[in-house]
Design a protein around this motif. Structure first.
Motif, PDB file in Angstrom:
ATOM      1  N   LEU A   9       0.986  -1.223  -0.012  1.00 39.26           N
ATOM      2  CA  LEU A   9       0.145  -0.120   0.030  1.00 39.26           C
ATOM      3  C   LEU A   9       0.930   1.308  -0.135  1.00 39.26           C
ATOM      4  O   LEU A   9       0.465   2.324  -0.792  1.00 39.26           O
ATOM      5  CB  LEU A   9      -0.795  -0.010   1.200  1.00 39.26           C
ATOM      6  CG  LEU A   9      -2.129  -0.866   1.068  1.00 39.26           C
ATOM      7  CD1 LEU A   9      -2.876  -0.747   2.528  1.00 39.26           C
ATOM      8  CD2 LEU A   9      -2.965  -0.947  -0.175  1.00 39.26           C
ATOM      9  N   GLY A  10       2.067   1.064   0.738  1.00 41.67           N
ATOM     10  CA  GLY A  10       3.002   2.527   0.977  1.00 41.67           C
ATOM     11  C   GLY A  10       3.442   2.666  -0.469  1.00 41.67           C
ATOM     12  O   GLY A  10       3.692   3.509  -1.247  1.00 41.67           O
ATOM     13  N   VAL A  12       2.398   1.600  -3.441  1.00 40.35           N
ATOM     14  CA  VAL A  12       1.076   2.209  -4.529  1.00 40.35           C
ATOM     15  C   VAL A  12       1.059   3.585  -4.308  1.00 40.35           C
ATOM     16  O   VAL A  12       1.098   4.406  -5.121  1.00 40.35           O
ATOM     17  CB  VAL A  12       0.060   1.262  -4.356  1.00 40.35           C
ATOM     18  CG1 VAL A  12      -1.111   1.905  -5.111  1.00 40.35           C
ATOM     19  CG2 VAL A  12       0.075  -0.107  -4.866  1.00 40.35           C
ATOM     20  N   PHE A  13       0.967   4.153  -2.896  1.00 37.15           N
ATOM     21  CA  PHE A  13       0.773   5.490  -2.605  1.00 37.15           C
ATOM     22  C   PHE A  13       1.811   6.411  -3.164  1.00 37.15           C
ATOM     23  O   PHE A  13       1.651   7.546  -3.665  1.00 37.15           O
ATOM     24  CB  PHE A  13       0.642   5.761  -1.144  1.00 37.15           C
ATOM     25  CG  PHE A  13       0.378   7.004  -0.520  1.00 37.15           C
ATOM     26  CD1 PHE A  13      -0.924   7.608  -0.923  1.00 37.15           C
ATOM     27  CD2 PHE A  13       1.011   7.750  -0.050  1.00 37.15           C
ATOM     28  CE1 PHE A  13      -1.065   8.910  -0.498  1.00 37.15           C
ATOM     29  CE2 PHE A  13       0.825   9.100   0.404  1.00 37.15           C
ATOM     30  CZ  PHE A  13      -0.134   9.831   0.303  1.00 37.15           C
ATOM     31  N   GLY A  14       2.913   5.664  -2.851  1.00 35.01           N
ATOM     32  CA  GLY A  14       4.193   6.641  -3.282  1.00 35.01           C
ATOM     33  C   GLY A  14       4.210   7.007  -4.836  1.00 35.01           C
ATOM     34  O   GLY A  14       4.668   8.053  -5.473  1.00 35.01           O
ATOM     35  N   LEU A  16       1.730   6.768  -6.854  1.00 31.94           N
ATOM     36  CA  LEU A  16       0.581   7.566  -7.199  1.00 31.94           C
ATOM     37  C   LEU A  16       1.012   9.089  -7.017  1.00 31.94           C
ATOM     38  O   LEU A  16       0.775  10.078  -7.581  1.00 31.94           O
ATOM     39  CB  LEU A  16      -0.645   7.283  -6.619  1.00 31.94           C
ATOM     40  CG  LEU A  16      -1.246   5.950  -6.924  1.00 31.94           C
ATOM     41  CD1 LEU A  16      -2.648   5.716  -6.243  1.00 31.94           C
ATOM     42  CD2 LEU A  16      -1.879   6.073  -8.488  1.00 31.94           C
ATOM     43  N   ARG A  17       1.687   9.252  -5.683  1.00 33.38           N
ATOM     44  CA  ARG A  17       2.064  10.744  -5.415  1.00 33.38           C
ATOM     45  C   ARG A  17       3.057  11.039  -6.360  1.00 33.38           C
ATOM     46  O   ARG A  17       3.295  12.310  -6.875  1.00 33.38           O
ATOM     47  CB  ARG A  17       2.720  10.831  -3.977  1.00 33.38           C
ATOM     48  CG  ARG A  17       3.129  12.156  -3.892  1.00 33.38           C
ATOM     49  CD  ARG A  17       3.349  12.357  -2.155  1.00 33.38           C
ATOM     50  NE  ARG A  17       1.687  12.489  -1.803  1.00 33.38           N
ATOM     51  CZ  ARG A  17       1.650  13.067  -0.373  1.00 33.38           C
ATOM     52  NH1 ARG A  17       2.911  13.443   0.232  1.00 33.38           N
ATOM     53  NH2 ARG A  17       0.432  13.467  -0.031  1.00 33.38           N
ATOM     54  N   LYS A  20       1.410  12.242  -9.887  1.00 32.64           N
ATOM     55  CA  LYS A  20       0.534  13.327  -9.467  1.00 32.64           C
ATOM     56  C   LYS A  20       1.665  14.618  -9.549  1.00 32.64           C
ATOM     57  O   LYS A  20       1.101  15.333 -10.149  1.00 32.64           O
ATOM     58  CB  LYS A  20      -0.200  13.266  -8.171  1.00 32.64           C
ATOM     59  CG  LYS A  20      -1.028  14.430  -7.847  1.00 32.64           C
ATOM     60  CD  LYS A  20      -1.587  14.511  -6.574  1.00 32.64           C
ATOM     61  CE  LYS A  20      -2.477  15.533  -6.308  1.00 32.64           C
ATOM     62  NZ  LYS A  20      -3.034  15.638  -4.856  1.00 32.64           N
ATOM     63  N   TYR A  31      10.045   6.999  -5.170  1.00 32.99           N
ATOM     64  CA  TYR A  31       8.836   7.613  -4.134  1.00 32.99           C
ATOM     65  C   TYR A  31       8.139   6.047  -3.806  1.00 32.99           C
ATOM     66  O   TYR A  31       7.641   6.033  -2.538  1.00 32.99           O
ATOM     67  CB  TYR A  31       7.732   8.236  -4.982  1.00 32.99           C
ATOM     68  CG  TYR A  31       8.155   9.702  -4.786  1.00 32.99           C
ATOM     69  CD1 TYR A  31       7.168  10.529  -3.886  1.00 32.99           C
ATOM     70  CD2 TYR A  31       9.178  10.211  -5.410  1.00 32.99           C
ATOM     71  CE1 TYR A  31       7.415  11.845  -3.891  1.00 32.99           C
ATOM     72  CE2 TYR A  31       9.147  11.836  -5.188  1.00 32.99           C
ATOM     73  CZ  TYR A  31       8.438  12.518  -4.509  1.00 32.99           C
ATOM     74  OH  TYR A  31       8.756  13.928  -4.384  1.00 32.99           O
ATOM     75  N   TYR A  35       8.155   5.096   0.203  1.00 31.38           N
ATOM     76  CA  TYR A  35       6.971   5.149   1.073  1.00 31.38           C
ATOM     77  C   TYR A  35       6.655   3.895   1.530  1.00 31.38           C
ATOM     78  O   TYR A  35       6.138   3.562   2.516  1.00 31.38           O
ATOM     79  CB  TYR A  35       5.790   5.665   0.139  1.00 31.38           C
ATOM     80  CG  TYR A  35       5.581   7.258   0.021  1.00 31.38           C
ATOM     81  CD1 TYR A  35       6.506   8.047  -0.425  1.00 31.38           C
ATOM     82  CD2 TYR A  35       4.523   7.968   0.667  1.00 31.38           C
ATOM     83  CE1 TYR A  35       6.369   9.485  -0.609  1.00 31.38           C
ATOM     84  CE2 TYR A  35       4.238   9.309   0.817  1.00 31.38           C
ATOM     85  CZ  TYR A  35       5.259  10.008   0.008  1.00 31.38           C
ATOM     86  OH  TYR A  35       5.221  11.208   0.185  1.00 31.38           O
TER      87      TYR A  35
END
Length: 65
Positions: A9-10, A12-14, A16-17, A20, A31, A35
């Motif tokens: 999850l970290g 994936v979040f990294g 996506l950030r 973005k 990233y 993350y």
């Protein structure tokens, strides 16, 4: 198991950030790695604290006092 989920999850979040913010593939990889590792470390510490505090209560056999 929880730590692996936190790592994924970290990551994936990294990714996506970074996407973005307009980063390229290497930015997304960095990233994601940072993350993922960061969130996994936080969860490892939370699991250790939980085991130390709740471990005896979770391992107790009913009627065994």
């Amino acid at each position: 198991m929880v730590v692996i989920v936190a790592l994924v999850l970290g990551a994936v979040f990294g990714v996506l950030r970074a996407k973005k913010r307009g980063g390229n593939r290497l930015d997304m990889a960095q990233y994601g790695a940072v993350y993922g590792i960061g969130l996994a470390l936080i969860v490892i510490f939370l699991v250790i604290i939980g085991e130390r505090n709740l471990g005896p209560a979770l391992n107790a056999v009913p009627g065994d006092y």
